[in-house]
Design a protein around this motif. Structure first.
Motif, PDB file in Angstrom:
ATOM      1  N   ASP A 109      -3.146 -34.401  77.165  1.00 57.46           N
ATOM      2  CA  ASP A 109      -1.481 -34.164  75.907  1.00 57.46           C
ATOM      3  C   ASP A 109      -2.262 -32.855  75.348  1.00 57.46           C
ATOM      4  N   LEU A 110      -0.557 -32.530  74.797  1.00 56.01           N
ATOM      5  CA  LEU A 110      -0.945 -31.365  74.142  1.00 56.01           C
ATOM      6  C   LEU A 110       0.478 -31.502  73.401  1.00 56.01           C
ATOM      7  N   SER A 111      -0.108 -31.164  71.865  1.00 49.52           N
ATOM      8  CA  SER A 111       1.280 -31.449  71.298  1.00 49.52           C
ATOM      9  C   SER A 111       1.205 -30.609  70.136  1.00 49.52           C
ATOM     10  N   ILE A 112       2.199 -29.862  69.948  1.00 54.45           N
ATOM     11  CA  ILE A 112       1.710 -28.401  69.214  1.00 54.45           C
ATOM     12  C   ILE A 112       3.795 -28.688  68.286  1.00 54.45           C
ATOM     13  N   PHE A 113       3.155 -29.284  66.716  1.00 57.39           N
ATOM     14  CA  PHE A 113       4.905 -29.349  66.095  1.00 57.39           C
ATOM     15  C   PHE A 113       5.193 -28.500  65.252  1.00 57.39           C
ATOM     16  N   GLY A 114       6.771 -28.064  65.630  1.00 52.79           N
ATOM     17  CA  GLY A 114       6.791 -27.186  64.088  1.00 52.79           C
ATOM     18  C   GLY A 114       6.482 -25.214  64.065  1.00 52.79           C
TER      19      GLY A 114
ATOM     20  N   LEU B  28       6.752 -30.579  72.035  1.00 52.12           N
ATOM     21  CA  LEU B  28       7.332 -28.934  71.438  1.00 52.12           C
ATOM     22  C   LEU B  28       7.994 -29.157  70.626  1.00 52.12           C
ATOM     23  N   SER B  29       7.645 -30.571  70.431  1.00 49.44           N
ATOM     24  CA  SER B  29       9.470 -30.764  68.957  1.00 49.44           C
ATOM     25  C   SER B  29       9.054 -30.082  67.809  1.00 49.44           C
ATOM     26  N   GLY B  30      10.213 -29.872  67.481  1.00 45.47           N
ATOM     27  CA  GLY B  30      10.388 -28.377  66.463  1.00 45.47           C
ATOM     28  C   GLY B  30      10.198 -27.176  66.540  1.00 45.47           C
ATOM     29  N   SER B  31       9.619 -26.776  67.706  1.00 45.86           N
ATOM     30  CA  SER B  31       9.351 -25.768  67.965  1.00 45.86           C
ATOM     31  C   SER B  31      11.137 -24.808  67.821  1.00 45.86           C
TER      32      SER B  31
ATOM     33  N   LYS C  70       4.947 -36.787  82.369  1.00 51.50           N
ATOM     34  CA  LYS C  70       5.769 -38.256  82.487  1.00 51.50           C
ATOM     35  C   LYS C  70       6.568 -38.036  80.989  1.00 51.50           C
ATOM     36  N   PHE C  71       5.600 -37.652  80.150  1.00 53.02           N
ATOM     37  CA  PHE C  71       6.928 -37.360  78.524  1.00 53.02           C
ATOM     38  C   PHE C  71       6.995 -35.853  78.308  1.00 53.02           C
ATOM     39  N   PHE C  72       7.613 -34.961  78.120  1.00 61.90           N
ATOM     40  CA  PHE C  72       8.521 -33.626  77.089  1.00 61.90           C
ATOM     41  C   PHE C  72       9.017 -34.037  76.296  1.00 61.90           C
ATOM     42  N   HIS C  73       9.194 -33.958  75.224  1.00 62.68           N
ATOM     43  CA  HIS C  73       9.787 -34.068  74.097  1.00 62.68           C
ATOM     44  C   HIS C  73      10.084 -32.585  73.301  1.00 62.68           C
ATOM     45  N   THR C  74      10.966 -32.129  73.188  1.00 60.77           N
ATOM     46  CA  THR C  74      11.660 -31.185  72.330  1.00 60.77           C
ATOM     47  C   THR C  74      12.672 -31.215  71.038  1.00 60.77           C
ATOM     48  N   MET C  75      12.059 -32.498  71.076  1.00 60.16           N
ATOM     49  CA  MET C  75      13.431 -32.381  69.824  1.00 60.16           C
ATOM     50  C   MET C  75      13.651 -31.610  68.894  1.00 60.16           C
TER      51      MET C  75
ATOM     52  N   CYS D 292      13.217 -36.326  75.806  1.00 60.21           N
ATOM     53  CA  CYS D 292      13.680 -36.072  74.477  1.00 60.21           C
ATOM     54  C   CYS D 292      13.985 -35.358  73.857  1.00 60.21           C
ATOM     55  N   LEU D 293      15.243 -35.073  73.880  1.00 60.16           N
ATOM     56  CA  LEU D 293      15.892 -33.155  73.753  1.00 60.16           C
ATOM     57  C   LEU D 293      16.719 -33.083  72.470  1.00 60.16           C
ATOM     58  N   ASP D 294      17.318 -34.231  72.011  1.00 56.34           N
ATOM     59  CA  ASP D 294      17.868 -33.845  70.361  1.00 56.34           C
ATOM     60  C   ASP D 294      16.801 -34.735  68.798  1.00 56.34           C
TER      61      ASP D 294
END
Length: 90
Positions: free
Chosen positions: A14-19, A40-43, A59-64, A88-90
């Motif tokens: 799991d790798l999460s880097i926000f903002g 990578l949401s908020g990037s 299995k999960f790729f989020h870039t809102m 999750c792109l938007d």
């Protein structure tokens, strides 16, 4: 950019880097063969390399709220349907 040293963490799931100001994902991401979740949401992300689409366990790729173009989003959505990855792109 994501620091290349992170790609040495071969067992990371799991790798999460926000903002962040990350604009692209380096091709070295493919070394993280066990990565299941990337957020990578908020990037400032604008480019997704084809190597991301070759990650077998993702299995999960989020870039809102990122800077991805509609063309990049379409490629990601197509890949997600083919691999059953939750995006999750938007």
């Amino acid at each position: 950019m994501i620091p290349e040293v992170l790609f040495e963490l071969k067992n990371l799931t799991d790798l999460s880097i926000f903002g962040s100001q990350i604009k692209s994902i380096p091709k070295g991401i493919k070394q993280m063969r066990k990565l299941e979740s990337l957020c990578l949401s908020g990037s400032a992300l604008t480019i997704v390399p084809k190597e991301l689409f070759q990650m077998p366990k993702l299995k999960f790729f989020h870039t809102m709220n990122s800077g991805l173009s509609n063309e990049q989003k379409a490629k990601i959505k197509k890949w997600a349907k083919e691999t059953d990855c939750d995006v999750c792109l938007d």
